[in-house]
Design a protein around this motif. Sequence first.
Motif, PDB file in Angstrom:
ATOM      1  N   GLU A  68       0.833  -1.205   0.000  1.00 53.99           N
ATOM      2  CA  GLU A  68       0.000   0.000   0.000  1.00 53.99           C
ATOM      3  C   GLU A  68       0.863   1.249   0.000  1.00 53.99           C
ATOM      4  O   GLU A  68       0.539   2.232  -0.668  1.00 53.99           O
ATOM      5  N   ASP A  69       1.973   1.222   0.755  1.00 55.68           N
ATOM      6  CA  ASP A  69       2.856   2.388   0.802  1.00 55.68           C
ATOM      7  C   ASP A  69       3.411   2.717  -0.579  1.00 55.68           C
ATOM      8  O   ASP A  69       3.495   3.887  -0.954  1.00 55.68           O
ATOM      9  N   GLU A  70       3.796   1.688  -1.340  1.00 56.36           N
ATOM     10  CA  GLU A  70       4.314   1.925  -2.689  1.00 56.36           C
ATOM     11  C   GLU A  70       3.218   2.470  -3.607  1.00 56.36           C
ATOM     12  O   GLU A  70       3.475   3.337  -4.445  1.00 56.36           O
ATOM     13  N   THR A  71       2.003   1.963  -3.460  1.00 56.79           N
ATOM     14  CA  THR A  71       0.889   2.450  -4.279  1.00 56.79           C
ATOM     15  C   THR A  71       0.581   3.900  -3.931  1.00 56.79           C
ATOM     16  O   THR A  71       0.387   4.743  -4.816  1.00 56.79           O
ATOM     17  N   ARG A  72       0.573   4.228  -2.646  1.00 57.26           N
ATOM     18  CA  ARG A  72       0.336   5.610  -2.202  1.00 57.26           C
ATOM     19  C   ARG A  72       1.450   6.523  -2.730  1.00 57.26           C
ATOM     20  O   ARG A  72       1.189   7.619  -3.225  1.00 57.26           O
TER      21      ARG A  72
ATOM     22  N   LEU B  95     -12.543  -4.497  -7.036  1.00 55.16           N
ATOM     23  CA  LEU B  95     -12.671  -4.144  -5.635  1.00 55.16           C
ATOM     24  C   LEU B  95     -11.410  -4.579  -4.880  1.00 55.16           C
ATOM     25  O   LEU B  95     -10.918  -5.687  -5.071  1.00 55.16           O
ATOM     26  N   GLY B  96     -10.875  -3.681  -4.063  1.00 58.18           N
ATOM     27  CA  GLY B  96      -9.708  -4.009  -3.249  1.00 58.18           C
ATOM     28  C   GLY B  96      -8.375  -3.887  -3.960  1.00 58.18           C
ATOM     29  O   GLY B  96      -7.351  -4.332  -3.442  1.00 58.18           O
ATOM     30  N   MET B  97      -8.331  -3.279  -5.127  1.00 59.15           N
ATOM     31  CA  MET B  97      -7.091  -3.171  -5.897  1.00 59.15           C
ATOM     32  C   MET B  97      -6.217  -2.006  -5.478  1.00 59.15           C
ATOM     33  O   MET B  97      -5.066  -1.925  -5.873  1.00 59.15           O
ATOM     34  N   GLY B  98      -6.755  -1.069  -4.699  1.00 58.96           N
ATOM     35  CA  GLY B  98      -5.939   0.058  -4.237  1.00 58.96           C
ATOM     36  C   GLY B  98      -6.284   1.392  -4.877  1.00 58.96           C
ATOM     37  O   GLY B  98      -5.482   2.324  -4.822  1.00 58.96           O
ATOM     38  N   LYS B  99      -7.468   1.496  -5.459  1.00 57.71           N
ATOM     39  CA  LYS B  99      -7.863   2.763  -6.085  1.00 57.71           C
ATOM     40  C   LYS B  99      -7.897   3.898  -5.052  1.00 57.71           C
ATOM     41  O   LYS B  99      -7.383   4.979  -5.315  1.00 57.71           O
ATOM     42  N   THR B 100      -8.492   3.639  -3.899  1.00 59.58           N
ATOM     43  CA  THR B 100      -8.561   4.679  -2.867  1.00 59.58           C
ATOM     44  C   THR B 100      -7.178   4.983  -2.309  1.00 59.58           C
ATOM     45  O   THR B 100      -6.856   6.137  -2.020  1.00 59.58           O
ATOM     46  N   VAL B 101      -6.339   3.971  -2.186  1.00 55.30           N
ATOM     47  CA  VAL B 101      -4.958   4.188  -1.711  1.00 55.30           C
ATOM     48  C   VAL B 101      -4.221   5.112  -2.681  1.00 55.30           C
ATOM     49  O   VAL B 101      -3.539   6.061  -2.273  1.00 55.30           O
ATOM     50  N   LEU B 102      -4.356   4.853  -3.973  1.00 55.02           N
ATOM     51  CA  LEU B 102      -3.720   5.696  -4.983  1.00 55.02           C
ATOM     52  C   LEU B 102      -4.287   7.115  -4.917  1.00 55.02           C
ATOM     53  O   LEU B 102      -3.537   8.101  -4.980  1.00 55.02           O
ATOM     54  N   ALA B 103      -5.606   7.236  -4.754  1.00 51.08           N
ATOM     55  CA  ALA B 103      -6.237   8.557  -4.632  1.00 51.08           C
ATOM     56  C   ALA B 103      -5.703   9.299  -3.409  1.00 51.08           C
ATOM     57  O   ALA B 103      -5.467  10.516  -3.470  1.00 51.08           O
ATOM     58  N   ARG B 104      -5.496   8.590  -2.299  1.00 54.41           N
ATOM     59  CA  ARG B 104      -4.919   9.229  -1.100  1.00 54.41           C
ATOM     60  C   ARG B 104      -3.521   9.751  -1.388  1.00 54.41           C
ATOM     61  O   ARG B 104      -3.133  10.819  -0.915  1.00 54.41           O
ATOM     62  N   GLY B 105      -2.751   8.987  -2.150  1.00 54.92           N
ATOM     63  CA  GLY B 105      -1.403   9.428  -2.518  1.00 54.92           C
ATOM     64  C   GLY B 105      -1.440  10.689  -3.364  1.00 54.92           C
ATOM     65  O   GLY B 105      -0.643  11.622  -3.153  1.00 54.92           O
TER      66      GLY B 105
ATOM     67  N   ASP C 118      -5.265  12.075   6.616  1.00 58.27           N
ATOM     68  CA  ASP C 118      -6.387  11.844   7.530  1.00 58.27           C
ATOM     69  C   ASP C 118      -7.707  12.372   6.976  1.00 58.27           C
ATOM     70  O   ASP C 118      -8.771  11.896   7.347  1.00 58.27           O
ATOM     71  N   GLU C 119      -7.640  13.379   6.107  1.00 53.85           N
ATOM     72  CA  GLU C 119      -8.855  13.958   5.537  1.00 53.85           C
ATOM     73  C   GLU C 119      -9.486  13.076   4.477  1.00 53.85           C
ATOM     74  O   GLU C 119     -10.686  13.120   4.269  1.00 53.85           O
ATOM     75  N   VAL C 120      -8.664  12.303   3.767  1.00 50.78           N
ATOM     76  CA  VAL C 120      -9.142  11.568   2.589  1.00 50.78           C
ATOM     77  C   VAL C 120      -9.782  10.257   3.000  1.00 50.78           C
ATOM     78  O   VAL C 120      -9.141   9.387   3.567  1.00 50.78           O
TER      79      VAL C 120
END
Length: 148
Positions: free
Chosen positions: A11-15, A37-47, A57-59
């Motif tokens: 997740e850190d690398e995706t972010r 689902l679960g592929m890391g779209k939101t993680v990438l968006a947070r990055g 924390d906001e995202v």
Amino acid sequence: MPSRTLVTRSEDETRSLGQNLSHSLQAGDVVLLTGDLGMGKTVLARGIAQGLGVSEDEVRSPSFTLVNRYHGRVTLFHVDLYRIDRPEDLDELGLEEVLGADGIAVVEWAERLGPYRPKRFVAVRLVDRGGDVREITIEDRRSSHSIR
């Protein structure tokens, strides 16, 4: 249309990839995220958000509000279309005010955009390669920009 494929192993690398992608974005850009689902779209968006100066924390995943707005160096619109079943459901979201506007729009489940799909965008496809490994293909469909 420059394109590249990368592999992230956490997740850190995706972010971090999202943070790096944010450096090539400017107001009016749209990032279309696709993947199961679960592929890391939101993680990438947070990055991307972090790269634009928005606190992690906001995202949150906008699955229930569908569109969240964040203020960073540029306004970020985070759109999640997971709960959209029919193209008609998009009409009430005000996407014409978000996509290509004065901010940057990041759209999860972008394949559901239907008639709202912009002509210029950065497409990001996330594919599961087992465990936390993701193959991420980024295709720049903005005519005058390039991916860094």
